[in-house]
Write a protein that holds these residues in place. Structure first.
Motif, short mmCIF file in Angstrom:
data_model
loop_
_atom_site.label_atom_id
_atom_site.label_comp_id
_atom_site.label_asym_id
_atom_site.label_seq_id
_atom_site.Cartn_x
_atom_site.Cartn_y
_atom_site.Cartn_z
N THR A 10 0.90 -1.31 0.27
CA THR A 10 0.00 -0.09 0.10
C THR A 10 0.87 1.19 -0.12
O THR A 10 0.49 2.27 0.64
N ALA A 12 3.17 4.02 -2.61
CA ALA A 12 2.64 4.98 -3.79
C ALA A 12 1.48 4.32 -4.93
O ALA A 12 0.48 5.16 -4.89
N ILE A 13 1.80 3.52 -5.53
CA ILE A 13 0.90 3.05 -6.69
C ILE A 13 -0.07 2.18 -5.96
O ILE A 13 -1.30 2.20 -6.70
N GLY A 14 0.04 1.43 -5.09
CA GLY A 14 -0.94 0.53 -4.38
C GLY A 14 -1.95 1.42 -3.84
O GLY A 14 -3.25 1.29 -4.20
N VAL A 36 4.28 -4.73 4.47
CA VAL A 36 4.97 -5.04 5.71
C VAL A 36 5.29 -4.02 6.72
O VAL A 36 5.61 -4.15 7.82
N SER A 74 3.65 -4.48 -4.27
CA SER A 74 4.74 -4.34 -3.61
C SER A 74 6.08 -3.90 -4.10
O SER A 74 6.03 -3.77 -5.30
N TRP A 75 7.34 -4.15 -3.49
CA TRP A 75 8.54 -3.71 -4.23
C TRP A 75 8.75 -5.01 -5.26
O TRP A 75 8.53 -6.04 -4.87
N GLY A 76 9.58 -4.46 -6.20
CA GLY A 76 9.61 -5.49 -7.33
C GLY A 76 10.42 -7.06 -6.79
O GLY A 76 9.66 -8.09 -7.30
N HIS A 79 7.47 -9.44 -5.51
CA HIS A 79 6.74 -9.83 -6.65
C HIS A 79 6.28 -11.43 -6.75
O HIS A 79 5.46 -11.84 -6.81
P1 NAI Z 1 6.56 2.33 -2.54
O1 NAI Z 1 7.84 1.95 -2.16
O2 NAI Z 1 5.68 3.55 -2.45
O3 NAI Z 1 5.55 1.10 -2.10
C1 NAI Z 1 5.76 -0.32 -1.95
C2 NAI Z 1 4.95 -0.63 -0.75
O4 NAI Z 1 5.21 -2.34 -0.78
C3 NAI Z 1 5.70 -0.43 0.40
O5 NAI Z 1 4.69 0.22 1.31
C4 NAI Z 1 6.15 -1.53 1.19
O6 NAI Z 1 6.23 -1.51 2.48
C5 NAI Z 1 5.52 -2.65 0.64
N1 NAI Z 1 6.18 -4.17 0.56
C6 NAI Z 1 7.37 -4.28 0.39
N2 NAI Z 1 7.51 -5.55 0.24
C7 NAI Z 1 6.30 -6.28 0.52
C8 NAI Z 1 5.87 -7.37 0.97
N3 NAI Z 1 6.57 -8.70 0.65
N4 NAI Z 1 4.57 -7.67 1.39
C9 NAI Z 1 3.72 -6.50 1.48
N5 NAI Z 1 4.02 -5.23 1.23
C10 NAI Z 1 5.52 -5.04 1.02
O7 NAI Z 1 6.55 1.77 -4.32
P2 NAI Z 1 5.55 2.18 -5.42
O8 NAI Z 1 6.31 3.40 -6.31
O9 NAI Z 1 4.39 1.91 -5.09
O10 NAI Z 1 6.00 0.71 -6.37
C11 NAI Z 1 5.51 -0.32 -6.22
C12 NAI Z 1 5.62 -1.03 -7.48
O11 NAI Z 1 4.84 -0.46 -8.48
C13 NAI Z 1 6.98 -1.51 -8.03
O12 NAI Z 1 7.08 -2.60 -8.54
C14 NAI Z 1 7.03 -0.38 -9.10
O13 NAI Z 1 7.91 -0.63 -10.15
C15 NAI Z 1 5.74 -0.37 -9.57
N6 NAI Z 1 5.22 1.15 -10.17
C16 NAI Z 1 4.74 0.99 -11.37
C17 NAI Z 1 4.52 2.14 -11.94
C18 NAI Z 1 3.89 2.20 -13.41
O14 NAI Z 1 4.10 3.28 -14.07
N7 NAI Z 1 3.35 1.11 -13.97
C19 NAI Z 1 4.63 3.33 -11.20
C20 NAI Z 1 5.27 3.32 -10.14
C21 NAI Z 1 5.61 2.18 -9.36
#
Ligand code: NAI
Ligand code: ISE
Length: 337
Positions: A10, A12-14, A36, A74-76, A79
């Motif tokens: 949850t 940025a993009i979540g 997490v 979540s982070w790449g 996934h």
């Molecule tokens: P972010 O860092 O803002 O959010 C990721 C969240 O996932 C964090 O709250 C983190 O605590 C949580 N997390 C990490 N590992 C976890 C796990 N094992 N279980 C549960 N939660 C977990 O990152 P953002 O920017 O939201 O990116 C998330 C994904 O979306 C990435 O894979 C990124 O590449 C992708 N993304 C895609 C975009 C697009 O244009 N299609 C734009 C931005 C991000």
């Protein structure tokens, strides 16, 4: 039918996707979340007033019989484990890019999905749903510009954090062009070479920025993609396809032309969430609608995610060697045709 989402991640993009499912799209709702960082999960439930369970981890969320589809934001690196577990549980999955951070990880997802005997997974390559790219593809498919010969593309971000290192120009940023460009011209990649121009003073020590990727396709098209993630001035995505009968270019974003103070100016956005807002809406609505209509998602597949991972590996090798590296695209299984 209402598709019930469980969201893993949850950040940025979540949050953006939860907001659009809750306030904008139809046919779905969010019934479960996890992160997490449990504070992030709790705060999203509060902010969007969700009637949703907050789970301690992805496993318990996937096991909830009320969850029909898992949204992986979540982070790449996290996934793969979530997607495999969700697919093995027979759940639909919408996974943000990258599908997995290694090609082997994508193969494990592909195998798990094929074992279930039906398509369950859609990857978040939203550019295939962007109006401009769709029009560009129509022009190419209808031979409006004749045979495509070259592509000039630009992917610029205003800035990145200290954790964004050279490899991420591929895994985090270029992945969008890797997916969309070969889809645009209906061709497969054959090779890639990387050239490093003079480094911007705004890039930190562990980041080469900008970078220029030069792809050749099996059909002989040359695509050059500039990735520049500290351009400062805004979020700027450009794509021009040069054919033997004409040139087709991605439209600029809609904005008034302002005449003021002896200047003629128009707006440049500063973030992916604004530039692709409509594309994200359309892609997730399509995921919801096609599952309701056909029982399977219709968008970019696990196989598309795998092809991007194979190509990314070659790009990273090319970043290291400076040589033209071959890209070996495997034969697509019948399941994904
Ligand atoms: P972010 O860092 O803002 O959010 C990721 C969240 O996932 C964090 O709250 C983190 O605590 C949580 N997390 C990490 N590992 C976890 C796990 N094992 N279980 C549960 N939660 C977990 O990152 P953002 O920017 O939201 O990116 C998330 C994904 O979306 C990435 O894979 C990124 O590449 C992708 N993304 C895609 C975009 C697009 O244009 N299609 C734009 C931005 C991000
Ligand atoms: C981000 O994760 C995205 O996917 C954006 O679309 C891209 O422009 C940006 O470079 C990535 O960091």
């Amino acid at each position: 039918m209402t598709l019930r989402f469980g969201v893993v991640g949850t950040g940025a993009i979540g949050r953006e996707h939860i907001k659009r499912i809750t306030n904008k799209l139809s046919g779905a709702k969010v019934v479960a979340v996890t992160d997490v960082n449990q504070d992030a999960a709790n705060s999203v439930v509060e902010e969007f007033q969700l009637d949703a369970v907050v789970y301690p981890d992805d496993k318990t969320l996937i096991a909830d019989p009320n969850v029909d589809a898992v949204m992986v934001t979540s982070w790449g690196p996290a996934h793969e484990a979530t997607v495999v577990a969700a697919v093995e549980a027979g759940k639909y999955v919408f996974c943000e890019k990258p599908l997995a951070t290694t090609a082997e990880g994508c193969v494990r997802i592909v195998n798990a999905e094929m074992k279930q005997g039906k398509r369950l997974v859609q990857v978040g390559f939203m550019r295939r749903y962007d109006k401009g790219y769709v029009e560009l593809k129509e022009a190419i498919d209808n031979h409006v510009i004749g045979e495509p010969l070259m592509i000039h593309a630009v992917h610029r971000n205003p800035g990145v954090g200290e954790n964004y290192v050279t490899e991420m120009a591929v895994n985090d940023t270029l992945v969008h062009e890797i997916d969309v460009l070969h889809w645009l011209v209906n061709d497969d990649y054959k090779s890639v070479q990387v050239v490093y121009p003079k480094k911007t003073k705004y890039a930190h020590a562990k980041l080469r920025d900008p970078q220029l990727f030069i792809f050749e396709t099996k059909g002989g098209i040359v695509a050059q993609v500039e990735v520049f993630v500290n351009c400062r001035y805004g979020y700027d995505i450009q794509c021009e396809v040069v054919g033997d009968e004409g040139v087709a270019k991605l439209p600029e974003i809609n904005s008034i032309a302002l005449r003021k103070n002896e200047m003629l100016s128009s707006k440049i956005l500063n973030d992916w969430k604004y530039r692709f807002v409509d594309a994200y809406d359309v892609e997730i609505q399509d995921f919801i609608d096609s599952i309701a209509k056909t029982g399977e998602p219709n968008g970019p597949t696990s196989w598309d995610g795998y092809i991007v991972a194979v190509t990314s590996d070659a790009c990273i090798k090319a970043q290291e060697t400076g040589l033209k590296e071959t890209i070996e695209i495997p034969e697509k299984p019948e399941f994904y045709k």
